[in-house]
Design a protein around this motif. Structure first.
Motif, PDB file in Angstrom:
ATOM      1  N   PHE B  44       0.927  -1.101   0.258  1.00  0.00           N
ATOM      2  CA  PHE B  44      -0.268  -0.441   0.254  1.00  0.00           C
ATOM      3  C   PHE B  44       1.022   1.268  -0.187  1.00  0.00           C
ATOM      4  O   PHE B  44       1.033   1.655   1.005  1.00  0.00           O
ATOM      5  N   ASP B  48       1.709   4.507   5.988  1.00  0.00           N
ATOM      6  CA  ASP B  48       2.382   4.661   6.690  1.00  0.00           C
ATOM      7  C   ASP B  48       3.448   4.640   6.584  1.00  0.00           C
ATOM      8  O   ASP B  48       4.714   5.948   6.467  1.00  0.00           O
ATOM      9  N   SER B  49       3.575   3.434   6.704  1.00  0.00           N
ATOM     10  CA  SER B  49       4.659   2.796   6.166  1.00  0.00           C
ATOM     11  C   SER B  49       5.660   3.212   5.269  1.00  0.00           C
ATOM     12  O   SER B  49       6.843   3.271   5.217  1.00  0.00           O
ATOM     13  N   GLN B  51       5.375   5.732   2.833  1.00  0.00           N
ATOM     14  CA  GLN B  51       5.058   7.057   2.932  1.00  0.00           C
ATOM     15  C   GLN B  51       6.999   7.171   4.084  1.00  0.00           C
ATOM     16  O   GLN B  51       7.852   7.958   3.398  1.00  0.00           O
ATOM     17  N   ARG B  52       7.010   6.458   5.079  1.00  0.00           N
ATOM     18  CA  ARG B  52       8.124   7.126   5.774  1.00  0.00           C
ATOM     19  C   ARG B  52       9.592   6.494   5.127  1.00  0.00           C
ATOM     20  O   ARG B  52      10.143   7.008   5.103  1.00  0.00           O
ATOM     21  N   LEU B  75      -7.195  10.344  -5.819  1.00  0.00           N
ATOM     22  CA  LEU B  75      -7.190  10.288  -4.082  1.00  0.00           C
ATOM     23  C   LEU B  75      -6.043  10.178  -3.741  1.00  0.00           C
ATOM     24  O   LEU B  75      -6.271  11.500  -2.218  1.00  0.00           O
ATOM     25  N   HIS B  76      -5.147  10.582  -3.620  1.00  0.00           N
ATOM     26  CA  HIS B  76      -3.769  10.747  -3.673  1.00  0.00           C
ATOM     27  C   HIS B  76      -2.791  10.998  -4.478  1.00  0.00           C
ATOM     28  O   HIS B  76      -1.698  10.866  -3.825  1.00  0.00           O
ATOM     29  N   THR B  79      -1.270  12.742  -1.516  1.00  0.00           N
ATOM     30  CA  THR B  79      -0.592  12.618  -0.180  1.00  0.00           C
ATOM     31  C   THR B  79       0.807  12.415  -0.740  1.00  0.00           C
ATOM     32  O   THR B  79       1.435  12.542   0.418  1.00  0.00           O
ATOM     33  N   ARG B  86       7.345  16.903   2.716  1.00  0.00           N
ATOM     34  CA  ARG B  86       8.078  16.439   4.020  1.00  0.00           C
ATOM     35  C   ARG B  86       9.758  15.744   4.501  1.00  0.00           C
ATOM     36  O   ARG B  86      10.932  16.339   4.739  1.00  0.00           O
TER      37      ARG B  86
END
Ligand SMILES: Cc1cc2nc3c(=O)[nH]c(=O)nc-3n(C[C@H](O)[C@H](O)[C@H](O)COP(=O)(O)OP(=O)(O)OC[C@H]3O[C@@H](n4cnc5c(N)ncnc54)[C@H](O)[C@@H]3O)c2cc1C
Ligand code: SF4
Ligand code: SF4
Lengths: 433, 572
Positions: B44, B48-49, B51-52, B75-76, B79, B86
């Protein structure tokens, strides 16, 4: 994400992270206020994140909820506690509330979990999966559901045998059985209640056979069967895994029925049933779908047209009250009903029955408060002190209600009500700063 | 310039993608493309993982940009733009490829083909990434003042709520008095206050607020500008029919112009042609103003027939929708009539009663007190004839096997619903889109019910669709929040992804101005030449103008011809 910032004072406490709580939190956060959003579940998103598609647009619910959820989760002004409950909320003077947050341990360090599911595979304990409304099982070490947020495993400590298999399987060592419940005392300036609703339990109407006849399921279970994140790859009736071809909907189950203590109309079940009927006709082109109703309440924007569209697709609408459901040996179900148009008692056989259960208030919300009393209305929803000119105001100045916590409503109405509650909260914050 | 280095992430999306697209094969196919330094597959991408991990990859390898091949950018996109930010990259260096909706879902019957298409889509994204540059959004000042148009209950509440947020309000009402329809209501369900009292309460509050200026007898006649700064011209009719033109600048506009009550056509159920046929609006005024005996045209009224859904739920004609509120208001009025006057019998000729939610209690009460409910279908509507001073109303009641029932009525009340304002010209000034029902349309029916396709303009109350008072007030406050949050920071960020004119190529033909749906393009004299000028805050970068420009003088930032051509080459 659960961020590590000052955990004890916020501008607003929002209780409940369904679509209403999420929207209210975002409105507050986007105007610069610090928000603590708590939800008792392991994920944010409330009921909406579990739905299939939404009436009357047939947008995929997961697909329109997840961007909202990620916006909430990543907002620098929003702190989220899942698996957490607020209590002892007390108004101190004119400008402040104190509250206690009880955060249950997840036994998993969220930051380190990659949701690889190895713990799930390793766990020997199987129990019924509450997030799939009991359609399938899950492990005691489990990821709540595929699009949950935060996306991380959790240990269901009540069913866990403490065998340690998950801990050994976890490649990042994020499982931690030494986690303790956390109690965090906080100060906030305003409170938004977005605690949502619960669904009527059809076990309370034994003559419909729910719980006894396996092919009688609830509409929420059907939502899961037709959702993109569905548990099976097709639509099945639970008893024998057969694909149904003669499906019945029973409307007003636990609504408009003083004999079960709920005289009001739930206002969403007609529409969600019509929606499901359309989706079923699409997924199972050969299937017959019949909706047994008292009145069809397609009152909102685009609803009447959606109802007419369902008729055009061939959904049968029968004005009739279901008396009793019995089961045949092959698992098919006989519905006895009074056909209102002819005034006669009729019987009809279906191979799967969906109960469109109604909306009930969540209990125990007023017990969260100390000192001032949070008023309820006569149906036990959170009372609106100025229902017409200030619908989100409650009996306590500075406490506002958003979404279905004040009565049944659909998603857009929940968003409007959340907009209303956050508007009042922002005004309150500005006026009391 | 140093050579670009990018990372490419290919998402399984659970199985949504990988069930049909061989993601490993896609990765292998693009791994050696010139600028690709690193390529990975992920279960996915949005988790979060992952993305990190992306942030770490970008920093560790000093990447200049990333491509994620996953679901729809709707959708993303944001994101992954945020992930880039970041990791200290400019968000416009991020490029998205949609291999779910466009490959796996679209070609679930052809796995090889789906994989092949996914490879091309990712290659095209990589080609775009080669050109993707850091872009900065511009900031414009936002005027912290909102024009609320319409001073019915929604407009009054919206104005009060903005005023409480220390935001200046100009409240513009066409009539000489405020309060709209609600001011005319005496009795209301769910409260002991009358409509007039509620309006008085809100109005006196408005008068106390120093930051609300109320203009009655006033209409907006011109609008220029855009979110953050709309310049409005308002025409106010003053005492002796003189008019005064007022110019104001506001950051946002909140529309709360309400609805019209449906007026039956002449002869519709005997309206205007039969004496004892009146509308619900008139009936409510009648019961509110009388006491003791209910009298109409000098005669005492005993038997009342209510015909529901007049002008609503019609398969032919404009009004296919249900007006939402009329069932409840009719039942409420009929209960009052029964309580207030002696010897009243109520007959409800309806098409299925829609007292949704808690309003159901009124229906139950009405049934319990002996009111009669008969039901008809659209294809067999009640017939009305006259017999002396009575109206005879005939119905085939579908609740009793289509039995023909006749009621001799003293009064027939036509339950008309809500229709859009006949004069909605103010909406056209702002180019507000309307739905099939001709009410103003929100930008997203489920999640953004008070925002519109026009930035900075929100809609509240029944101008968006039929609503009761509570619902109108909720939407008014929701709209106030949205208008306020646009302006609260005092400045707005505008997207740099807009169209730009190459001035020396343009010789003003006006084609782009006509093509632009947002009114962002205007003619301008510059150094002796006439050229097109684009208003950066209004332009949405939709690209409608670019293809109609014959001399090719319009470019879309981040979608320049060279970028698009390189993407097309990669797709071929
Ligand atoms: C079968 C079904 C189908 C539906 N289909 C549609 C549809 O197609 N279209 C549509 O518009 N609507 C639909 N709805 C209605 C929709 O689900 C609701 O309108 C919406 O979810 C309401 O959102 P909410 O935030 O008010 O409540 P909820 O979604 O119930 O959220 C409330 C949240 O509060 C949390 N909470 C509760 N108490 C506490 C507490 N004490 N402390 C902390 N947290 C707490 C809960 O865990 C939950 O996460 C459907 C509903 C059902 C049942
Ligand atoms: S919405 Fe429809 S199914 Fe639900 S309670 Fe009301 S009438 Fe019954
Ligand atoms: S609310 Fe009732 S009367 Fe009004 S249009 Fe809908 S069904 Fe007809």
């Amino acid at each position: 994400m659960e961020k590590n910032i000052d955990k004890t004072s916020y501008d607003a406490l929002v209780i409940g992270a369904g679509i209403a709580g999420g929207e209210a939190a975002l409105n507050l956060a986007n105007t610069g206020y610090k928000v603590l959003l708590v939800d008792k579940e392991l994920s944010v998103g409330g009921k909406m994140i579990m739905l299939s598609k939404v009436f009357p647009t047939l947008d995929c619910s997961a697909c329109i909820t997840t961007p909202k959820v990620s916006e909430i989760s990543r907002h620098s002004n929003i702190t989220i506690f899942t698996g957490a409950q607020a209590s002892n909320i007390r108004k101190i003077g004119e400008k402040e509330f104190t509250a206690r947050i009880n955060k249950q341990p997840r036994y998993v360090h969220i930051e380190d979990c990659t949701s690889c599911q190895l713990c799930e595979e390793a766990c020997p304990v199987s129990v019924s999966d509450q997030y799939q409304y009991g359609l399938i099982g899950r492990k005691a070490a489990f990821i709540p559901f595929s699009i949950c947020s935060p996306k991380a495993a959790a240990i269901d400590i009540e069913n866990c045998t403490l065998c340690g298999a998950c801990e050994r399987a976890c490649p990042t060592n994020c499982i931690d059985f030494t986690m303790e419940p956390e109690i965090i005392d906080i100060k906030v300036k305003t409170v938004v209640l977005a605690t949502g609703f619960k669904l009527f339990d059809p076990l309370d109407i034994p003559r419909y056979g729910y719980g006894k006849f396996k092919n009688v399921i609830t509409a929420m279970q059907m939502e899961r069967e037709i959702a993109p994140t569905r548990p099976f790859n097709t639509i099945l009736r639970p008893k024998d895994g057969k694909v149904p071809d003669k499906i019945a909907y029973v409307l007003c189950v636990g609504s408009r029925d003083a004999s079960v203590g709920n005289p009001i109309c739930s206002q969403i079940c007609c529409m969600y049933s019509i929606k499901q009927a359309q989706l079923l006709m699409g997924a199972l082109p050969m299937a017959d779908v019949t909706i047994y109703y008292i009145n069809i309440r397609s009152f909102g924007k685009g609803f009447e047209e959606f109802y007419q569209q369902a008729k055009g697709m061939g959904v049968n609408f029968v004005k009739g009250k279901i008396g009793r459901i019995t089961e045949k040996e092959n698992g098919n179900l006989i519905l006895r009903y009074e056909d209102i148009n002819s005034g006669k008692l009729q019987e009809e056989e279906h191979d799967m029955v969906i109960l469109s259960t109604g909306v009930l208030p969540n209990e125990g919300i007023s017990e969260l408060f100390e000192g001032d009393t949070l008023g309820l209305d006569k149906f036990n929803f959170i009372g609106q002190s100025d229902a017409l000119a200030g619908p989100s105001r409650t009996s306590i100045d500075g406490v506002f209600v958003a979404g279905t916590a004040s009565g049944p409503m659909d998603i857009p109405d929940s968003i409007l009500s959340a907009g209303s509650a956050s508007s009042e909260a922002i005004s309150y914050l500005i006026q009391h700063s | 310039m140093k050579k670009k280095k990018i990372g490419v992430y290919i998402c399984h999306c659970g199985g949504n993608i990988s069930d049909y697209v061989d993601v490993e094969k896609v990765r292998a196919a693009i791994a050696d493309e010139g600028i690709v330094l690193l390529s990975k597959t992920t279960m996915f991408a949005c988790s979060d993982s992952n993305q990190r991990d992306m942030v770490e990859d970008i920093k560790a390898n000093d990447l200049d940009g990333v491509v994620v091949a996953s679901c729809s950018p709707k959708l993303h996109l944001q994101t992954f733009q945020n992930v880039s930010m970041r990791a200290d990259l400019n968000k416009y260096t991020y490029v998205h490829a949609n291999i779910r909706e466009q490959a796996s879902w679209a070609h679930s019957d052809d796995k090889m083909g789906a994989t092949e298409k996914a490879i091309h889509l990712v290659r095209a994204a990589i080609a775009k990434s080669r050109y993707a540059e850091a872009l900065e959004s511009t900031k414009v000042k936002a005027i912290k003042k909102v024009a609320v148009i319409g001073a019915g209950i929604a407009g009054l509440k919206a104005a009060l709520s903005l005023s409480e947020k220390d935001c200046d309000v100009i409240l513009i009402e066409r009539n000489s008095v405020v309060g709209g329809h609600v001011a005319e209501f005496t009795s209301l369900s769910t409260t002991t206050e009358t409509g007039y009292q509620i309006i008085t309460r809100l109005y006196s509050e408005v008068l106390k607020r120093g930051n609300i200026s109320l203009l009655t007898n006033s209409e907006v006649i011109e609008n220029k500008g855009s979110v953050g700064n709309f310049s409005l011209k308002i025409r106010k009719i003053t005492n002796n029919d003189n008019q005064e033109i007022i110019d104001v600048n506001v950051g946002s506009v909140l529309m709360a112009t309400g609805f019209d009550s449906y007026t039956p056509g002449e002869g519709e159920y005997g309206y205007k042609s039969l004496e004892n046929v009146i509308t619900l609006v008139d009936f409510k005024k009648m019961i509110d103003s009388q006491n003791g005996k209910l009298v109409y045209n000098g005669k005492q009224i005993r038997d009342i027939v209510y015909i529901y859904c007049v002008g609503s739920r019609q398969s032919d004609g404009g009004n296919t929708y249900c007006s939402r509120n009329c069932c409840t208001s009719t039942i409420h009025a009929s209960i009052i009539a029964r309580h207030k006057f002696s010897d009243i019998n109520n007959y409800h000729f309806n098409r299925g009663i829609r007292t949704y939610g808690k309003q159901e209690i009124l229906y139950a009460e009405s049934l319990g007190s002996g009111d009669i409910y008969l039901q008809f279908n659209e294809d067999s509507i009640p017939e009305i004839s006259v017999n002396g001073d009575k109206a005879i109303v005939k119905i085939n009641d579908i609740l009793s096997a289509n039995r023909e029932v006749e009621v001799e009525a003293d009064l027939v009340v036509l339950v008309g619903g809500m229709v859009p304002r006949a004069d909605n010209s103010v909406g056209s000034l702002f180019k507000l889109p309307k739905g099939r029902d001709r009410f103003y349309n929100e930008v997203h029916m489920k999640l953004r019910p008070v925002e519109t396709a026009i930035d900075g303009i929100t809609i509240a109350g029944a101008c968006q669709g039929p609503k009761n008072i509570t619902e109108s007030v909720n939407s008014a406050l929701a709209a106030a929040t949205k208008s306020y949050s646009i302006l609260s920071k005092g400045e707005l960020e505008t997207s740099p992804l807009i169209a730009v004119i190459e001035e020396d190529k343009c010789s003003w033909c006006g084609a782009c101005q006509e093509a632009c749906p947002f009114d962002a393009i205007h003619m301008e004299e510059k150094e002796g030449r006439t050229i097109a000028q684009i208003n950066n805050t209004v332009c949405k970068g939709c690209g409608m103008c670019a293809p109609v420009c014959k001399p090719d003088a319009i470019n879309l930032i981040a979608y320049s011809s060279s970028e698009i051509m390189s993407m097309i080459d990669a797709l071929a």
